[in-house]
Design a protein around this motif. Structure first.
Motif, PDB file in Angstrom:
ATOM      1  N   ARG A  17     114.881 155.786  65.351  1.00  0.00           N
ATOM      2  CA  ARG A  17     114.346 155.331  64.068  1.00  0.00           C
ATOM      3  C   ARG A  17     113.523 156.464  63.469  1.00  0.00           C
ATOM      4  O   ARG A  17     113.055 157.350  64.169  1.00  0.00           O
ATOM      5  CB  ARG A  17     113.513 154.074  64.232  1.00  0.00           C
ATOM      6  CG  ARG A  17     112.315 154.230  65.118  1.00  0.00           C
ATOM      7  CD  ARG A  17     111.618 152.874  65.314  1.00  0.00           C
ATOM      8  NE  ARG A  17     110.478 153.028  66.187  1.00  0.00           N
ATOM      9  CZ  ARG A  17     109.248 153.304  65.767  1.00  0.00           C
ATOM     10  NH1 ARG A  17     108.996 153.407  64.495  1.00  0.00           N
ATOM     11  NH2 ARG A  17     108.269 153.444  66.632  1.00  0.00           N
ATOM     12  N   ARG A  18     113.345 156.410  62.187  1.00  0.00           N
ATOM     13  CA  ARG A  18     112.561 157.435  61.500  1.00  0.00           C
ATOM     14  C   ARG A  18     111.095 157.286  61.856  1.00  0.00           C
ATOM     15  O   ARG A  18     110.545 156.197  61.806  1.00  0.00           O
ATOM     16  CB  ARG A  18     112.746 157.323  60.000  1.00  0.00           C
ATOM     17  CG  ARG A  18     114.173 157.583  59.580  1.00  0.00           C
ATOM     18  CD  ARG A  18     114.276 157.880  58.102  1.00  0.00           C
ATOM     19  NE  ARG A  18     115.650 157.892  57.665  1.00  0.00           N
ATOM     20  CZ  ARG A  18     116.486 158.898  57.808  1.00  0.00           C
ATOM     21  NH1 ARG A  18     116.073 159.995  58.391  1.00  0.00           N
ATOM     22  NH2 ARG A  18     117.718 158.833  57.377  1.00  0.00           N
ATOM     23  N   LEU A  19     110.480 158.393  62.209  1.00  0.00           N
ATOM     24  CA  LEU A  19     109.078 158.383  62.610  1.00  0.00           C
ATOM     25  C   LEU A  19     108.178 159.089  61.609  1.00  0.00           C
ATOM     26  O   LEU A  19     106.964 159.075  61.766  1.00  0.00           O
ATOM     27  CB  LEU A  19     108.927 159.052  63.980  1.00  0.00           C
ATOM     28  CG  LEU A  19     109.724 158.411  65.113  1.00  0.00           C
ATOM     29  CD1 LEU A  19     109.620 159.246  66.372  1.00  0.00           C
ATOM     30  CD2 LEU A  19     109.241 156.993  65.361  1.00  0.00           C
ATOM     31  N   ALA A  20     108.764 159.720  60.597  1.00  0.00           N
ATOM     32  CA  ALA A  20     107.988 160.508  59.650  1.00  0.00           C
ATOM     33  C   ALA A  20     108.538 160.307  58.241  1.00  0.00           C
ATOM     34  O   ALA A  20     109.586 159.694  58.050  1.00  0.00           O
ATOM     35  CB  ALA A  20     108.046 161.981  60.031  1.00  0.00           C
ATOM     36  N   SER A  21     107.824 160.843  57.289  1.00  0.00           N
ATOM     37  CA  SER A  21     108.251 160.840  55.892  1.00  0.00           C
ATOM     38  C   SER A  21     108.468 162.279  55.457  1.00  0.00           C
ATOM     39  O   SER A  21     107.935 163.210  56.054  1.00  0.00           O
ATOM     40  CB  SER A  21     107.187 160.192  55.007  1.00  0.00           C
ATOM     41  OG  SER A  21     107.025 158.836  55.334  1.00  0.00           O
ATOM     42  N   VAL A  22     109.237 162.450  54.393  1.00  0.00           N
ATOM     43  CA  VAL A  22     109.472 163.778  53.831  1.00  0.00           C
ATOM     44  C   VAL A  22     109.155 163.707  52.344  1.00  0.00           C
ATOM     45  O   VAL A  22     109.579 162.777  51.664  1.00  0.00           O
ATOM     46  CB  VAL A  22     110.936 164.226  54.058  1.00  0.00           C
ATOM     47  CG1 VAL A  22     111.195 165.571  53.405  1.00  0.00           C
ATOM     48  CG2 VAL A  22     111.254 164.282  55.541  1.00  0.00           C
ATOM     49  N   ARG A  23     108.405 164.705  51.868  1.00  0.00           N
ATOM     50  CA  ARG A  23     108.061 164.742  50.442  1.00  0.00           C
ATOM     51  C   ARG A  23     108.317 166.137  49.891  1.00  0.00           C
ATOM     52  O   ARG A  23     108.192 167.149  50.599  1.00  0.00           O
ATOM     53  CB  ARG A  23     106.620 164.335  50.218  1.00  0.00           C
ATOM     54  CG  ARG A  23     105.614 165.313  50.771  1.00  0.00           C
ATOM     55  CD  ARG A  23     104.198 164.887  50.489  1.00  0.00           C
ATOM     56  NE  ARG A  23     103.256 165.787  51.148  1.00  0.00           N
ATOM     57  CZ  ARG A  23     102.079 165.417  51.574  1.00  0.00           C
ATOM     58  NH1 ARG A  23     101.675 164.166  51.423  1.00  0.00           N
ATOM     59  NH2 ARG A  23     101.282 166.289  52.139  1.00  0.00           N
ATOM     60  N   ALA A  24     108.667 166.187  48.624  1.00  0.00           N
ATOM     61  CA  ALA A  24     108.948 167.454  47.958  1.00  0.00           C
ATOM     62  C   ALA A  24     107.656 168.163  47.603  1.00  0.00           C
ATOM     63  O   ALA A  24     106.708 167.554  47.124  1.00  0.00           O
ATOM     64  CB  ALA A  24     109.770 167.211  46.708  1.00  0.00           C
ATOM     65  N   VAL A  25     107.638 169.474  47.847  1.00  0.00           N
ATOM     66  CA  VAL A  25     106.534 170.331  47.434  1.00  0.00           C
ATOM     67  C   VAL A  25     106.916 171.029  46.131  1.00  0.00           C
ATOM     68  O   VAL A  25     106.090 171.251  45.259  1.00  0.00           O
ATOM     69  CB  VAL A  25     106.199 171.360  48.532  1.00  0.00           C
ATOM     70  CG1 VAL A  25     105.121 172.330  48.084  1.00  0.00           C
ATOM     71  CG2 VAL A  25     105.782 170.655  49.813  1.00  0.00           C
ATOM     72  N   THR A  26     108.190 171.387  46.026  1.00  0.00           N
ATOM     73  CA  THR A  26     108.743 172.006  44.820  1.00  0.00           C
ATOM     74  C   THR A  26     109.935 171.162  44.378  1.00  0.00           C
ATOM     75  O   THR A  26     110.297 170.183  45.037  1.00  0.00           O
ATOM     76  CB  THR A  26     109.227 173.440  45.108  1.00  0.00           C
ATOM     77  OG1 THR A  26     110.342 173.377  46.021  1.00  0.00           O
ATOM     78  CG2 THR A  26     108.124 174.303  45.677  1.00  0.00           C
ATOM     79  N   PHE A  27     110.558 171.555  43.278  1.00  0.00           N
ATOM     80  CA  PHE A  27     111.815 170.939  42.893  1.00  0.00           C
ATOM     81  C   PHE A  27     112.799 171.147  44.036  1.00  0.00           C
ATOM     82  O   PHE A  27     112.877 172.251  44.587  1.00  0.00           O
ATOM     83  CB  PHE A  27     112.354 171.576  41.611  1.00  0.00           C
ATOM     84  CG  PHE A  27     113.698 171.052  41.223  1.00  0.00           C
ATOM     85  CD1 PHE A  27     113.816 169.856  40.540  1.00  0.00           C
ATOM     86  CD2 PHE A  27     114.837 171.736  41.577  1.00  0.00           C
ATOM     87  CE1 PHE A  27     115.058 169.356  40.204  1.00  0.00           C
ATOM     88  CE2 PHE A  27     116.087 171.252  41.245  1.00  0.00           C
ATOM     89  CZ  PHE A  27     116.201 170.051  40.555  1.00  0.00           C
ATOM     90  N   VAL A  28     113.522 170.112  44.427  1.00  0.00           N
ATOM     91  CA  VAL A  28     114.478 170.242  45.530  1.00  0.00           C
ATOM     92  C   VAL A  28     115.852 169.763  45.112  1.00  0.00           C
ATOM     93  O   VAL A  28     116.007 168.922  44.219  1.00  0.00           O
ATOM     94  CB  VAL A  28     114.030 169.469  46.798  1.00  0.00           C
ATOM     95  CG1 VAL A  28     112.760 170.046  47.367  1.00  0.00           C
ATOM     96  CG2 VAL A  28     113.873 168.000  46.508  1.00  0.00           C
ATOM     97  N   GLU A  29     116.827 170.321  45.762  1.00  0.00           N
ATOM     98  CA  GLU A  29     118.212 169.902  45.627  1.00  0.00           C
ATOM     99  C   GLU A  29     118.653 169.480  47.011  1.00  0.00           C
ATOM    100  O   GLU A  29     118.674 170.297  47.940  1.00  0.00           O
ATOM    101  CB  GLU A  29     119.038 171.077  45.119  1.00  0.00           C
ATOM    102  CG  GLU A  29     120.435 170.743  44.716  1.00  0.00           C
ATOM    103  CD  GLU A  29     121.089 171.946  44.069  1.00  0.00           C
ATOM    104  OE1 GLU A  29     122.003 172.505  44.694  1.00  0.00           O
ATOM    105  OE2 GLU A  29     120.674 172.344  42.969  1.00  0.00           O
TER     106      GLU A  29
END
Length: 82
Positions: A41-53
């Motif tokens: 299962r997912r244990l973390a989150s991911v967030r953008a620091v810059t514009f992402v593709e």
């Protein structure tokens, strides 16, 4: 469940609150592979620091592709264990 590939940009891996940063992800990296490979299962989150593709692949699509390319599956598993 999906695995994500970073085509461009910078992301941060954080705890679920977003307060603690565990890692920084750059162009060319991937994340979410443990969900696909090991059913974790997912244990973390991911967030953008810059514009992402971002590009993603679902578990079903990934499994169909890997059936036809077993050598690549071994390579991907090595990366996931690293």
């Amino acid at each position: 469940d999906e695995m994500w590939f970073v085509g461009r940009g910078i992301l941060q891996v954080t705890d679920k609150t977003g307060k603690n940063v565990y890692n920084t992800i750059h162009s060319g990296a991937m994340f979410g592979e443990n969900v696909l490979f090991f059913g974790q299962r997912r244990l973390a989150s991911v967030r953008a620091v810059t514009f992402v593709e971002l590009y993603s692949i679902t578990k079903d699509s990934f499994e169909r592709i890997m059936e036809n390319f077993p050598a690549e599956m071994i390579y991907m598993l090595k990366i996931a264990h690293a």
